[in-house]
Every structure is written in structure tokens, then in C-alpha cells.
Write a protein that holds these residues in place. Structure first.
Motif, PDB file in Angstrom:
ATOM      1  N   PHE A 142       0.815  -1.222   0.000  1.00  0.00           N
ATOM      2  CA  PHE A 142       0.000   0.000   0.000  1.00  0.00           C
ATOM      3  C   PHE A 142       0.847   1.271   0.000  1.00  0.00           C
ATOM      4  O   PHE A 142       0.315   2.374  -0.193  1.00  0.00           O
ATOM      5  CB  PHE A 142      -0.949   0.012   1.209  1.00  0.00           C
ATOM      6  N   HIS A 143       2.165   1.152   0.212  1.00  0.00           N
ATOM      7  CA  HIS A 143       3.026   2.334   0.220  1.00  0.00           C
ATOM      8  C   HIS A 143       3.226   2.846  -1.218  1.00  0.00           C
ATOM      9  O   HIS A 143       3.605   2.078  -2.105  1.00  0.00           O
ATOM     10  CB  HIS A 143       4.377   2.009   0.847  1.00  0.00           C
ATOM     11  N   SER A 144       2.986   4.120  -1.430  1.00  0.00           N
ATOM     12  CA  SER A 144       3.065   4.679  -2.790  1.00  0.00           C
ATOM     13  C   SER A 144       4.481   4.633  -3.353  1.00  0.00           C
ATOM     14  O   SER A 144       4.675   4.488  -4.556  1.00  0.00           O
ATOM     15  CB  SER A 144       2.541   6.123  -2.794  1.00  0.00           C
ATOM     16  N   GLU A 145       5.501   4.732  -2.483  1.00  0.00           N
ATOM     17  CA  GLU A 145       6.895   4.713  -2.945  1.00  0.00           C
ATOM     18  C   GLU A 145       7.558   3.359  -2.682  1.00  0.00           C
ATOM     19  O   GLU A 145       8.781   3.271  -2.550  1.00  0.00           O
ATOM     20  CB  GLU A 145       7.687   5.817  -2.225  1.00  0.00           C
ATOM     21  N   LYS A 146       6.757   2.318  -2.628  1.00  0.00           N
ATOM     22  CA  LYS A 146       7.271   0.999  -2.222  1.00  0.00           C
ATOM     23  C   LYS A 146       8.415   0.501  -3.101  1.00  0.00           C
ATOM     24  O   LYS A 146       9.314  -0.196  -2.630  1.00  0.00           O
ATOM     25  CB  LYS A 146       6.146  -0.024  -2.232  1.00  0.00           C
ATOM     26  N   ASN A 147       8.409   0.859  -4.374  1.00  0.00           N
ATOM     27  CA  ASN A 147       9.438   0.342  -5.285  1.00  0.00           C
ATOM     28  C   ASN A 147      10.772   1.063  -5.149  1.00  0.00           C
ATOM     29  O   ASN A 147      11.767   0.622  -5.747  1.00  0.00           O
ATOM     30  CB  ASN A 147       8.946   0.444  -6.731  1.00  0.00           C
ATOM     31  N   ASP A 216      11.336  12.075   8.057  1.00  0.00           N
ATOM     32  CA  ASP A 216      10.783  11.643   6.769  1.00  0.00           C
ATOM     33  C   ASP A 216      10.011  10.329   6.854  1.00  0.00           C
ATOM     34  O   ASP A 216       9.554   9.818   5.822  1.00  0.00           O
ATOM     35  CB  ASP A 216      11.918  11.476   5.747  1.00  0.00           C
ATOM     36  N   PHE A 217       9.856   9.795   8.042  1.00  0.00           N
ATOM     37  CA  PHE A 217       9.240   8.459   8.160  1.00  0.00           C
ATOM     38  C   PHE A 217       7.861   8.425   7.512  1.00  0.00           C
ATOM     39  O   PHE A 217       7.568   7.542   6.691  1.00  0.00           O
ATOM     40  CB  PHE A 217       9.143   8.046   9.633  1.00  0.00           C
ATOM     41  N   PHE A 218       6.997   9.353   7.863  1.00  0.00           N
ATOM     42  CA  PHE A 218       5.628   9.320   7.341  1.00  0.00           C
ATOM     43  C   PHE A 218       5.525   9.903   5.937  1.00  0.00           C
ATOM     44  O   PHE A 218       4.441   9.869   5.344  1.00  0.00           O
ATOM     45  CB  PHE A 218       4.681  10.043   8.305  1.00  0.00           C
ATOM     46  N   LYS A 219       6.637  10.419   5.409  1.00  0.00           N
ATOM     47  CA  LYS A 219       6.677  10.809   3.997  1.00  0.00           C
ATOM     48  C   LYS A 219       7.115   9.619   3.141  1.00  0.00           C
ATOM     49  O   LYS A 219       6.651   9.457   2.011  1.00  0.00           O
ATOM     50  CB  LYS A 219       7.636  11.993   3.807  1.00  0.00           C
ATOM     51  N   ASP A 227      -5.629  11.976  11.395  1.00  0.00           N
ATOM     52  CA  ASP A 227      -5.735  13.342  11.923  1.00  0.00           C
ATOM     53  C   ASP A 227      -4.322  13.883  12.108  1.00  0.00           C
ATOM     54  O   ASP A 227      -3.404  13.152  12.466  1.00  0.00           O
ATOM     55  CB  ASP A 227      -6.479  13.339  13.260  1.00  0.00           C
ATOM     56  N   GLY A 228      -4.156  15.192  11.862  1.00  0.00           N
ATOM     57  CA  GLY A 228      -2.858  15.825  12.015  1.00  0.00           C
ATOM     58  C   GLY A 228      -2.308  16.326  10.692  1.00  0.00           C
ATOM     59  O   GLY A 228      -2.798  15.980   9.609  1.00  0.00           O
ATOM     60  N   ASP A 229      -1.272  17.156  10.765  1.00  0.00           N
ATOM     61  CA  ASP A 229      -0.636  17.744   9.591  1.00  0.00           C
ATOM     62  C   ASP A 229       0.361  16.744   9.000  1.00  0.00           C
ATOM     63  O   ASP A 229       1.346  16.372   9.646  1.00  0.00           O
ATOM     64  CB  ASP A 229       0.092  19.030   9.985  1.00  0.00           C
ATOM     65  N   ASP A 230       0.120  16.305   7.763  1.00  0.00           N
ATOM     66  CA  ASP A 230       0.960  15.287   7.127  1.00  0.00           C
ATOM     67  C   ASP A 230       2.421  15.681   7.078  1.00  0.00           C
ATOM     68  O   ASP A 230       3.313  14.822   7.144  1.00  0.00           O
ATOM     69  CB  ASP A 230       0.478  15.024   5.692  1.00  0.00           C
ATOM     70  N   ASN A 231       2.712  16.967   6.927  1.00  0.00           N
ATOM     71  CA  ASN A 231       4.077  17.429   6.689  1.00  0.00           C
ATOM     72  C   ASN A 231       4.875  17.700   7.957  1.00  0.00           C
ATOM     73  O   ASN A 231       6.070  17.975   7.882  1.00  0.00           O
ATOM     74  CB  ASN A 231       4.048  18.700   5.818  1.00  0.00           C
TER      75      ASN A 231
END
Length: 902
Positions: A142-147, A216-219, A227-231
């Protein structure tokens, strides 16, 4: 054009007097799909080309070209002009076939029931296996940058021999940060560490696993942000991100953003402000995160030295590249780049990377991420297919057996104008009816037993039937139905009407050998599963009853959290011991650095020749040997009544053997370039299993204080550091445990009101180490029961069919004076021999499979021929009883009625 003659079936056959013979199968295929009025012209052109190719290229290449040319004409513009073939597919005919199929199912209730039951069970089992494997394969997708995300791991390679000494994904803290500074191709990085901490809200303490990650973990990882600010989730040092489950636990329905949690991490208490709530997707992620703080806080559960040192392996390092990479080239690049920070010696750290998408499906390089053995996934798939194959063999064997009894019916249908294609369609449709009914029941059974299966496999996949699952079931059903339909058609449709009516159709040895081969194959698979299950259960029983070198009964581990210092830990233990010893059932109390659930700390000690010796280490208090009930073989244990020297250490027999000390261990010291000899070996303990039975017992040091050997430590691979006392051990007497636990909890709450009372029974923790084997043992047991049950059902039904066909013969033998025993022997011996052949074939295969599995354990049972013999004898006796009962019943029937039957 070459001469041809027209047959009764309106097909054209070559006159062999002047031309080489055309390929029969290709010619028959052309006759089948090509309209009669086009056949002569097409066949003439093909024959002319074939003759030329035959002369120029030879028969083999000419046959191949002829087949290719025939296939070129197999397209809609030709096929749709064939009215005869199209008439076979009209709706009225299909309805007629369907009615006949259902009548045939109802007429043969017992055999239809056995076919449907066997297929339904196997389809349900295979579908659940398919869903399980599909779920395991979906981890981390499900991670968008998995590759572009990789986990960095290290291999210790001997610089002289090139052999891999060790490999682990638990690496040094500064690794990925330094790689990012050196290589522009690395876009982002994060470290992932964890520790047990005490989390409090409203003065109610709970022990939690707290993770630590970089900004950068959650990026990098696409965990859904509820909930919360993604950045800016980890931008503030005091911020904490929690899962939705933890948000509910600590704050209920209140919005947690901006709320505060008190984190007790070692000697530091942090006021953490909730900055985000995430969905951790635990059922889909190898990386398990419930609570996370910025990585800089990891210093409070380790040390400042560890944050910058390459000596200690404590965390997992992840990197994200900006572009796709060539893995081998990139591994060499990061290995070279890191040498300036960690120079290579005799053993160098060779860096490598694991793609995030493969993290969950490997078990060779371990860290903190969840994983599953790919071999076991393959075994699970293989078991599911074996069960399905056995059920399919039953279906094919019984269907063909019944079809042989319908030769006259096929002849009668031909006399009324039915062509071979229509008869084939009818037989195929009858198979489809059984398969469709079985698919329906299989779906229902899979849904009914989904909960039991997930419990059995300790998984939590969702029962969701989508297009891929429907496609899987459709293909499975089509293969089974087509295979069965074709087999029936080959045996029944090809015969002439006159021969069918006059009973002149005789099935030769080929058909008999076909059925025999299927029975042998079926029982071979079943016996392999039974033998494997017996040995797996024997190994698991051996593990449970193995003498580990210490007493695990009534031994409890209580987590102390993270004491601020060794002195603080000792004081906590002393206070708890003073209070708890008042309880009559408490026999002794000690404390330890490592626990029974996680791997123990392994130290690297550099030698004079620059090589590195890896030795396991545990820090304890003086009561440890007494509480654990470990046997002493040389010297003396730590004294509990007087003050011990802090430089006293105990070693195990494995360490003495490793250095070839023999009986002279007490006069030796641990060798190492940085060790100054301040420590003193005061005793040698009998080897005990502080790790899994999958590994040999390794060299071990047990100390009261690490200061006497700390100067020699040049490397570290651990889940627990710095050295301290993190767990209290309590040995209980026989009796009811629950009241004692209540008293211990009350004492703990008085001594440590800010720490949660978290305990584990050591024997249960040890069982958890083998939960994976226990899980697969249950799966093998279930599959073997299915397999032998299906094989028995097939044999039962096949024997009924045989008795039905031999009813007149049995009656004649009875009239002529044959005894019940003689008739029973006549009917039984063929099947007993087939099962016996299956036993013989299964032995070498089972031996290899069991041997390969047992070799994964350092401590294991020996392969026991008696278990092979007992398993096989049980199956043979069970089969013989089944056959004998049916044969006996058949022999007792009235012979007059048997002779009168048609």
C-alpha cells in the motif's frame, strides 16, 4: 488435386496410395471445425503444400507446417459457417443436456454425494489457502513509494575467504544518515528503533512499545493519516504520533490532537504532545507502529555514544532512492561510501539492501519487521494443491468408472442421430454440474470455516471474494470439469453403436492401469502428508519436553521498564524482593538483563589478530543461578549472602569448549585485545538453552556488572542495551498462581506506582518461540486428515462401483460354492496391493521431506522408521477394514437376485 474419398461422417480422408499420410490429429481437428463445403478446397491446398514440404524438409518438419497451416484456418470466418457445429450449441440442446445431467446426479446419489463432498471440502480448503497466501503477498504493497524504499542490512564477510560470517538488519544508528550525506541518489532516510516505555495518562501507567523514527518516516511510508498535519508529524522533538487504537485507549472519543502523554523512558520523563493519529495497517504492514516519537529521543533509551557509533547494531535503517537502481551496483556503492565512517578490518561490514516489497516474504535477514517464511508459504500452497489433486482424482476415477457403465446409453443415443461432439458436450456438462454444485458448497464452507482457519494459522485476513478469487475458482472448476469430461468421452464415445449394443466394448490394460495409477498416486500423497504430520508432532512434543537446562515451571518474568541506572534497578529489585519474600508461595527472586521472549545481547570482542569473537552476554543479580535452577559444573556461583566482586563472571560450557579450556577454565580470562584481565571467571554453568532450539547453544558470559569487560567490546548486535537489569524473575511454589499474582501486583503498585505491572510466564514465552512451527503443525494435521479422508471416500465409492459391476460374478461364485472369505479376498486384494505400492513409493519422498524440515532445528528427533511403519500400517488396516466390510456385505447378498439383475 489428389484423390480423396468421402466417409459416412462427411469428412474427407486422403487416399494413401499416392501421397504420404497427413498428420492424423491435425486432420481430425480440421474435419471438426471446417464446414463440409469448404473442406475439399482447403484440404487440397494444404495437401499440395504438405507434399512439397515432405519432399524438401522431411516428415517431421512437414507435419509441423501442416499443423500450423490448419491452425491458421481456425478463426471465426470459418468456424461460424459450420452450421453443424453451431447447432451443437443451441439453447434447446443445452437445456436437454442440463436435465439429463441433473437426472444422472439424482440417480447416482451416493457417488454424486461423495464427489460433491470431496470437491467442496477441497475447494473450501484451497480457497482459504489462496486467500491466506494472497494476504501475505499483499504486505507493504500500500506504500506509494514501495518500489524505491529499501532496508539496509550488513553482512560480515571474511576478507580472506569471502565467506559470510553473519548478516542482520539490526544496524548502526548513524548508517542511513551518513549514506544520505554521501550519496545524492538517496532522496530520504529514516531510522526505526523501539523500546519498552511507561506511558501514563491521568496517572494510570501502561507499558507500551514506543517506536522512534526520523522526520521523513511518514513521507516515505504511506500509513494513512487520520488526523494531524501530514508534513509536520515528527517535526517537534516532543511530538508523538499514535495509532487510532491507542487514541481510543488513552482519550476515548475525545480529539487527541494537542493532548499530552507522559512518557517514562529510562531516567527521562517526557511530556509528549499528540501531533497525529494514523492507521498502522497492522494486517498489511511488516513495520508495526503504534506510537512514534522523533528519533532524537532514542538517546534516552540508549546513550549519546550509541547515537554516533558504528560499534552497536540497534536499529533498522531505511533509505528511499530518487530513481530506480541496479541493486548490485548500488550495494557496492553504499559499501564503499560507508568505509570512511567504519573502516574495514579483517572482517568488514558489507552493506546490502532489501526492497520493501520483499521484506515480509524472507526469513534469512532478520530485524524488527514482521516476516513469514517463503518456504512455508510454498508448503502451504503445495498442501492445498495436494488436497485438491486428491479430490480431483476421486472425481475423475468415479466419473470414468460410472461412464463405462453407460456404453449402451451412448450407443442408443448415436442410433437416434447424436453425433460424437454432442455426446462429448453432454458428458462435459454433467461434470460441470457436479463442479458448479461443489463450487457453491465450497464457497459456503470456506465462509463458514474462515474464522477457524484464521485462528489455526494465526492470521487475520479478511474473507473477501473479488474478481481474482472468482477467477481462481472458475479456472479451477473448468480444469476439473474439462479433464473429467474428456476422460469420460475418450472411454465411451469413440465406440461403434453395434459394439455398444452387443456388449463387445472391452477396455484393455491401458484403462485399468490408468485407474490403478490414480489410486496409487492418491494414496502416495496422503501417506506423505500423514508421515510428515506424525514427525512434526513428534518434534513439537520433543521441544515441549526438552530439558532446557533450567526449570521453566512456575517462573515469572516481570518487566521493570527502563531503570535510570544500574543502581536504580538494583534498588528496585531489592525492595520488591523484601516485600515479596513475605508471600509463602514465593521461593526466590532474581533479576536479569535479557528475557525469554527476545534474542539475547551478542557482543563482538576484537582479538589480538584483529579477528572478532562473538559472545553472548547477560547481566544478572547474585540470585540468578538459584532462581533459574541452573546447574554449576565448575567453581562457584555468585554469593547471595556477601558482597560480590563486580568483576566476577560465570561462563557456560560452550564458551569453555570454544576456547578449548577443558577443566582449566577457572584460571583463564576472556581473550580480547581491549580486555585488561580485571575480570575473573569464578564458575562454569551447565549449558542451558537461552535461545531457540533452532540454534546451537552459543558461548555465554553472565556478569553482575559489564564494567570489567566493557573496554574489550568492539561490536554489538542486540535488542537490549545499555547493560542494566530490566526484568525481575520470580520462582513460585506449587499451588494456585492467581492469588499470588494479585499479591505481587499489589506490592508492585506500592513500590512502582508509575509503572505498569507487566508479567509473562517463562514457559508460555518459550512456547511462543515455536508458535510458527505449532501453527504449521496444525495445518499439516488438518491437511493430512482431509487427504486421507478424501482418499478413503474415493476408495469407498470406487469399491461400491466395482461391486455393482461384479454383482452377477459374485452371484455365480456364490452359487458355485465360493465362501465369503474367498469373495472378500477377490475384491480386496487389488486395492490392498495398490495402497501398498503407494506406501512403498511414499517412503523415500517422506524421508527427504521430514529430514529437510528437521534440519532447521539444531536439537531434533531422529527420523524413526517405526513411525513410518506405524503410519503405513494404520492406513493399510483402515483401508482393509473398509474394503472387507463392503466386500463382506456384497458376498452376503442373495445370489438369485444378483443373477436376475440386468
Amino acid at each position: 488435386m489428389e484423390p480423396y474419398s468421402q466417409t459416412k461422417n462427411d469428412s474427407y480422408v486422403k487416399d494413401h496410395s499416392s501421397q504420404p499420410e497427413l498428420p492424423k490429429k491435425s486432420l481430425a481437428f480440421l474435419n471438426w471445425f471446417c464446414p463440409d463445403y469448404l473442406l475439399e478446397g482447403i484440404l487440397g491446398d494444404l495437401t499440395e503444400s504438405y507434399s512439397h514440404d515432405y519432399d524438401e524438409l522431411g516428415k517431421q518438419k512437414a507435419d509441423l507446417r501442416f499443423t500450423k497451416n490448419v491452425l491458421r484456418f481456425f478463426h471465426p470466418t470459418i468456424i461460424l459457417k459450420n452450421d453443424k457445429r453451431m447447432r451443437m450449441l443451441n439453447i434447446g440442446l443445452l437445456k436437454s443436456h442440463a436435465k439429463i445431467s441433473f437426472r444422472h446426479v439424482l440417480k447416482n446419489r451416493i457417488h454424486s454425494f461423495i464427489n460433491i463432498l470431496g470437491l467442496s471440502i477441497s475447494i473450501a480448503f484451497v480457497l482459504l489457502v489462496f486467500l491466506f497466501i494472497q494476504n501475505e503477498m499483499s504486505f507493504d504493497q500500500f506504500h506509494s513509494e514501495k518500489n524505491n524504499i529499501y532496508r539496509v542490512y550488513h553482512q560480515k564477510i571474511n576478507a580472506q575467504t569471502g565467506d559470510i560470517k553473519d548478516q542482520s538488519a539490526v544496524t548502526a544508528i548513524p548508517l542511513s544518515k551518513d549514506l544520505k550525506s554521501e550519496l545524492p541518489s538517496i532522496q530520504s532516510f529514516t531510522r526505526l528503533g523501539s523500546a519498552a516505555v511507561t506511558v501514563s495518562n491521568n496517572n494510570i501507567p501502561f507499558e507500551e512499545k514506543l517506536s522512534f523514527g526520523d522526520a521523513d518516516f511518514f513521507k516515505m511510508f504511506s500509513f494513512p493519516i487520520i488526523d494531524g498535519d501530514d508534513n509536520s508529524l515528527l517535526s517537534n522533538p516532543n511530538s508523538i504520533v499514535i495509532s487510532k487504537e491507542k487514541a481510543q485507549k488513552y482519550f476515548g472519543n475525545k480529539n487527541p490532537i494537542g493532548e499530552t502523554l507522559e512518557i517514562n523512558a529510562g531516567a527521562t520523563t517526557l511530556e509528549a504532545i499528540v501531533s497525529g493519529v494514523i492507521d498502522p495497517k497492522k494486517d498489511m504492514s511488516s513495520i508495526q507502529v503504534d506510537m512514534m516519537m522523533p528519533f532524537e529521543n532514542f538517546e534516552f533509551v540508549s546513550s549519546k555514544d550509541m547515537m554516533t557509533s558504528y560499534k552497536y547494531g540497534l536499529v533498522e535503517n531505511y533509505i528511499q532512492t530518487s530513481n530506480p537502481i541496479v541493486r548490485e551496483e548500488f550495494e557496492q556503492l553504499i559499501t564503499d561510501a560507508i568505509q570512511k565512517f567504519s573502516p574495514a578490518k579483517d572482517y568488514k561490514a558489507n552493506l546490502a539492501i532489501q526492497p520493501l516489497t520483499t521484506l515480509h516474504r524472507q526469513d534469512q535477514i532478520l530485524g524488527n519487521a514482521l516476516y513469514v517464511s517463503p518456504k512455508k508459504l510454498a508448503i502451504m500452497l503445495g498442501i492445498g494443491l495436494l488436497v485438491l489433486i486428491i479430490a480431483t482424482i476421486n472425481f475423475v476415477t468415479l466419473s470414468t468408472g460410472q461412464a463405462i457403465g453407460r456404453i449402451k446409453e451412448m450407443g442408443l443415443r448415436k442410433s437416434f442421430g447424436a453425433i460424437n461432439g454432442q455426446l462429448r458436450s453432454q458428458l462435459a456438462l454433467e461434470s460441470f454440474v457436479i463442479v458448479i454444485i461443489s463450487l457453491g458448497f465450497g464457497l459456503g464452507l470456506s465462509h463458514l470455516f474462515h474464522g477457524s482457519f484464521t485462528s489455526l494459522t494465526s492470521s487475520s485476513f479478511i474473507y473477501n471474494i473479488g474478481w481474482s478469487e472468482l477467477g481462481f475458482l472458475t479456472i479451477t472448476g473448468l480444469v476439473i470439469a474439462i479433464l473429467t469430461g474428456i476422460t469420460q468421452a475418450v472411454l465411451t464415445v469413440k465406440h461403434k453403436m453395434v459394439d455398444a449394443f452387443q456388449g463387445k466394448v472391452i477396455f484393455g490394460e491401458s484403462r485399468d492401469w490408468f485407474n490403478k495409477s490414480l489410486i496409487v498416486f492418491q494414496f502416495t500423497l496422503s501417506i506423505i502428508l500423514i508421515i510428515a504430520a506424525v514427525h512434526i508432532n513428534a518434534q513439537m512434543a520433543y521441544i515441549k519436553n526438552k530439558d532446557l537446562g533450567y526449570d521453566t515451571e512456575k517462573l515469572i518474568e516481570i518487566s521493570m521498564g527502563n531503570p535510570s541506572s544500574l543502581e536504580d534497578g538494583k534498588l528496585m529489585v531489592a525492595r520488591f524482593r523484601t516485600e515479596s519474600k513475605k508471600i509463602q508461595e514465593v521461593l526466590s527472586i532474581s533479576s536479569t538483563m535479557n528475557n525469554s521472549r527476545e534474542p539475547w545481547t551478542e557482543l563482538g570482542i576484537k582479538q589480538m589478530d584483529e579477528s572478532v569473537e562473538n559472545i553472548y552476554y547477560n547481566q544478572v543479580d547474585p540470585h540468578y543461578i538459584e532462581t533459574m535452577k541452573i546447574e554449576l559444573v565448575q567453581g562457584e556461583a555468585f554469593k547471595t549472602s556477601v558482597v560480590n566482586n563486580s568483576n566476577s563472571i560465570l561462563i557456560n560450557e560452550a564458551l569453555a569448549r570454544h576456547f578449548s579450556w577443558g577443566d582449566d577454565a577457572l584460571s583463564r580470562t576472556i581473550p580480547g585485545a581491549g580486555l585488561d584481565g580485571d575480570h575473573q571467571i569464578i564458575g562454569v554453568v551447565k549449558d542451558y538453552h537461552f535461545g531457540s532450539l533452532h540454534q546451537n547453544i552459543e558461548p555465554l558470559m553472565i556478569a553482575l556488572d559489564a564494567s570489567s569487560i566493557s573496554n574489550g567490546i568492539t561490536g554489538l548486535s542486540t535488542y537490549v542495551w545499555p547493560p542494566n537489569l530490566y526484568h525481575i524473575l520470580v520462582r513460585l511454589d506449587a499451588g494456585d498462581v492467581q492469588p499470588v499474582l494479585e499479591e505481587l501486583k499489589e506490592i508492585w503498585s506500592r513500590i512502582n506506582p508509575n509503572k505498569d505491572f507487566v508479567y509473562h510466564f517463562v514457559d508460555q514465552s518459550l512456547e511462543a518461540k515455536y508458535a510458527e512451527e505449532e501453527r504449521w503443525s496444525k495445518v499439516i494435521n488438518m491437511a493430512s486428515i482431509f487427504a486421507i479422508g478424501l482418499a478413503w471416500l474415493g476408495l469407498f465409492a470406487l469399491l461400491r462401483l466395482t461391486i455393482k459391476k461384479k454383482k452377477k460374478e459374485i452371484g455365480i461364485r456364490r452359487v458355485l460354492g465360493s465362501t465369503t472369505f474367498e469373495i472378500t479376498s477377490l475384491l480386496s486384494k487389488k486395492y490392498i496391493w495398490l495402497v501398498l505400492i503407494g506406501v512403498i513409493i511414499s517412503f523415500p519422498i517422506s524421508w527427504w521431506i521430514v529430514k529437510s524440515w528437521l534440519e532447521t532445528f539444531a536439537y531434533r528427533i531422529e527420523i524413526n522408521p517405526i513411525l513410518f511403519a506405524v503410519s503405513s500400517a494404520a492406513i493399510l488396516i483402515f483401508t482393509l477394514v473398509t474394503i472387507s466390510i463392503q466386500s463382506f456385505n456384497a458376498s452376503k447378498e442373495n445370489p438369485i437376485e444378483a443373477l436376475a439383475c440386468d
